[in-house]
Design a protein around this motif. Structure first.
Motif, PDB file in Angstrom:
ATOM      1  N   VAL A 101      28.536   1.019 -31.766  1.00 17.10           N
ATOM      2  CA  VAL A 101      29.273   1.470 -32.946  1.00 17.10           C
ATOM      3  C   VAL A 101      29.610   2.956 -32.820  1.00 17.10           C
ATOM      4  O   VAL A 101      30.727   3.385 -33.130  1.00 17.10           O
ATOM      5  N   ARG A 156      33.463  -2.883 -36.939  1.00 25.26           N
ATOM      6  CA  ARG A 156      32.986  -3.819 -37.952  1.00 25.26           C
ATOM      7  C   ARG A 156      32.657  -5.176 -37.307  1.00 25.26           C
ATOM      8  O   ARG A 156      31.663  -5.819 -37.650  1.00 25.26           O
ATOM      9  N   SER A 158      31.754  -5.679 -34.236  1.00 31.12           N
ATOM     10  CA  SER A 158      30.540  -5.488 -33.445  1.00 31.12           C
ATOM     11  C   SER A 158      29.294  -5.530 -34.325  1.00 31.12           C
ATOM     12  O   SER A 158      28.293  -6.165 -33.990  1.00 31.12           O
ATOM     13  N   VAL A 159      29.358  -4.852 -35.488  1.00 32.44           N
ATOM     14  CA  VAL A 159      28.217  -4.843 -36.409  1.00 32.44           C
ATOM     15  C   VAL A 159      27.950  -6.246 -36.941  1.00 32.44           C
ATOM     16  O   VAL A 159      26.791  -6.703 -37.005  1.00 32.44           O
ATOM     17  N   ARG A 162      26.328  -8.407 -34.318  1.00 30.06           N
ATOM     18  CA  ARG A 162      24.929  -8.021 -34.090  1.00 30.06           C
ATOM     19  C   ARG A 162      24.037  -8.542 -35.205  1.00 30.06           C
ATOM     20  O   ARG A 162      22.945  -9.063 -34.953  1.00 30.06           O
ATOM     21  N   GLU A 163      24.506  -8.425 -36.453  1.00 26.27           N
ATOM     22  CA  GLU A 163      23.724  -8.917 -37.578  1.00 26.27           C
ATOM     23  C   GLU A 163      23.573 -10.432 -37.518  1.00 26.27           C
ATOM     24  O   GLU A 163      22.491 -10.974 -37.816  1.00 26.27           O
ATOM     25  N   LEU A 322      32.365   3.445 -41.593  1.00 25.71           N
ATOM     26  CA  LEU A 322      31.286   3.107 -40.660  1.00 25.71           C
ATOM     27  C   LEU A 322      30.067   3.987 -40.924  1.00 25.71           C
ATOM     28  O   LEU A 322      29.757   4.883 -40.136  1.00 25.71           O
ATOM     29  N   GLU A 324      27.142   3.335 -40.459  1.00 27.44           N
ATOM     30  CA  GLU A 324      26.130   3.130 -39.424  1.00 27.44           C
ATOM     31  C   GLU A 324      26.283   4.102 -38.266  1.00 27.44           C
ATOM     32  O   GLU A 324      25.329   4.354 -37.520  1.00 27.44           O
TER      33      GLU A 324
END
Length: 359
Positions: A101, A156, A158-159, A162-163, A322, A324
């Motif tokens: 990220v 977004r 990618s996040v 991952r979640e 973002l 994060e």
């Protein structure tokens, strides 16, 4: 050898010009811990005036511009913004010690445009009497928005992936990336939808940089601000820019210290990125030159836009979209290293354009 000597001579000559000299001067003052400080409200006022000047000049020129002469560089600018982000996604974002990220957020700022760097490029060309299309300022939003939207969407996604993967590992759900017949359970990439894109566009256009630029552009197209442009904005441009370069130099030196907190890959990217990205812009500019007669000065400015990294509109947009991402990573790499490298590379792109096209 003669080609390399000509480029080196051009670079050294430009370092003596006010724009680059003030940037270096600001870095030297910060390095020697000078207490010289320009108040934040003064900095913001200068940036707004410079962007209004760029927007007004672009709008006045757009009124008389041929559609294809404007459309081709505009499309090229948007393509450059997207390509730079995609390049950062497959390079920086995959390096060891770099959060994906954070890497994509950094690539987004490098794909977007620095208003100060663009203004510096215009001042350098004006100082040397090199002509360029007046509508260049109108290309700013195309590259800026294309890069920021691409980066935020990719980050977004990618996040969300991952979640979803973490949920699958913990037994709370499963994630499949498609599958024949739709038999698998799909995990929706939350947040990546039309509303998110709309939010990014709204936030970007509401940012001080884009707002000032677009206002100037609209006034230049639909009003007749030629007299105030010539009597007020044009005479102030170089003086205000020199102060801005002084501020940028000092801030760049201060930001370098932040790079100690993140992976050294950002330092390499901050140095190499502007040069590689500038060459992407240079290639697109050359293509526009052969298609529409885009000027050598225009090629230089498109290269500078591609080499630059957003220092005004980008950071708050990325920070909001973002949370994060680590600001020390993307702001340190872009403002601390990328911006001075991009500005100092202006003579390089001028020399290349002179060799390839001729001023």
């Amino acid at each position: 050898m003669e080609f390399a000597a000509d480029i080196l001579n051009t670079i050294l000559t430009q370092f003596q010009k006010p724009t680059l000299a003030f940037l270096i001067g600001g870095m030297l003052l910060a390095a020697f811990n000078s207490k010289l400080e320009v108040p934040e409200p003064v900095y913001k006022f200068i940036v707004i005036l410079l962007l209004l000047k760029v927007g007004l000049g672009a709008g006045i020129s757009v009124r008389e511009a041929d559609f294809m002469s404007l459309a081709v560089p505009a499309l090229g600018a948007a393509i450059a913004g997207v390509v730079i982000v995609l390049l950062g996604t497959v390079t920086l974002a995959r390096l060891k010690g770099v959060s994906r990220v954070d890497g994509i957020a950094t690539a987004g700022l490098f794909g977007a445009v620095s208003a100060s760097t663009l203004a510096a490029g215009m001042a350098v060309l004006d100082g040397d009497g090199i002509a360029y299309e007046g509508f260049i300022g109108a290309l700013y939003p195309f590259m800026d928005i294309a890069a920021l939207v691409t980066a935020i969407v990719l980050a977004r996604i990618s996040v969300a992936r991952r979640e979803a993967a973490q949920m699958a590992v913990s037994g709370q759900g499963t994630m499949t990336m498609g599958g024949a017949g739709g038999g698998g359970k799909r995990t929706q990439i939350s947040g990546v939808d039309g509303d998110m894109i709309k939010g990014i566009l709204v936030d970007t256009f509401r940012s001080p940089a884009i707002s000032a630029l677009m206002l100037g552009l609209a006034l230049g197209i639909f009003a007749k601000p030629d007299s105030v442009y010539q009597s007020f904005y044009e005479p102030l441009f170089r003086g205000l820019l020199s102060i801005l370069m002084l501020i940028m130099g000092a801030e760049a030196w201060a930001r370098i210290s932040e790079m100690r907190k993140v992976a050294h890959a950002y330092i390499f990217y901050g140095i190499a990125g502007p040069l590689v990205h500038g060459m992407i812009g240079f290639g697109i500019g050359l293509a526009a030159h052969h298609m529409t007669g885009f000027s050598a000065g225009g090629v230089v400015l498109l290269s500078i836009m591609a080499a630059s990294s957003s220092d005004i509109s980008g950071p708050p947009t990325v920070r909001a979209a973002l949370p994060e991402a680590n600001p020390s990573a993307y702001i340190g790499a872009s403002t601390g290293i990328g911006t001075p490298v991009a500005i100092l590379s202006i003579p390089l792109f001028m020399a290349l354009a002179d060799m390839a096209i001729g001023f």
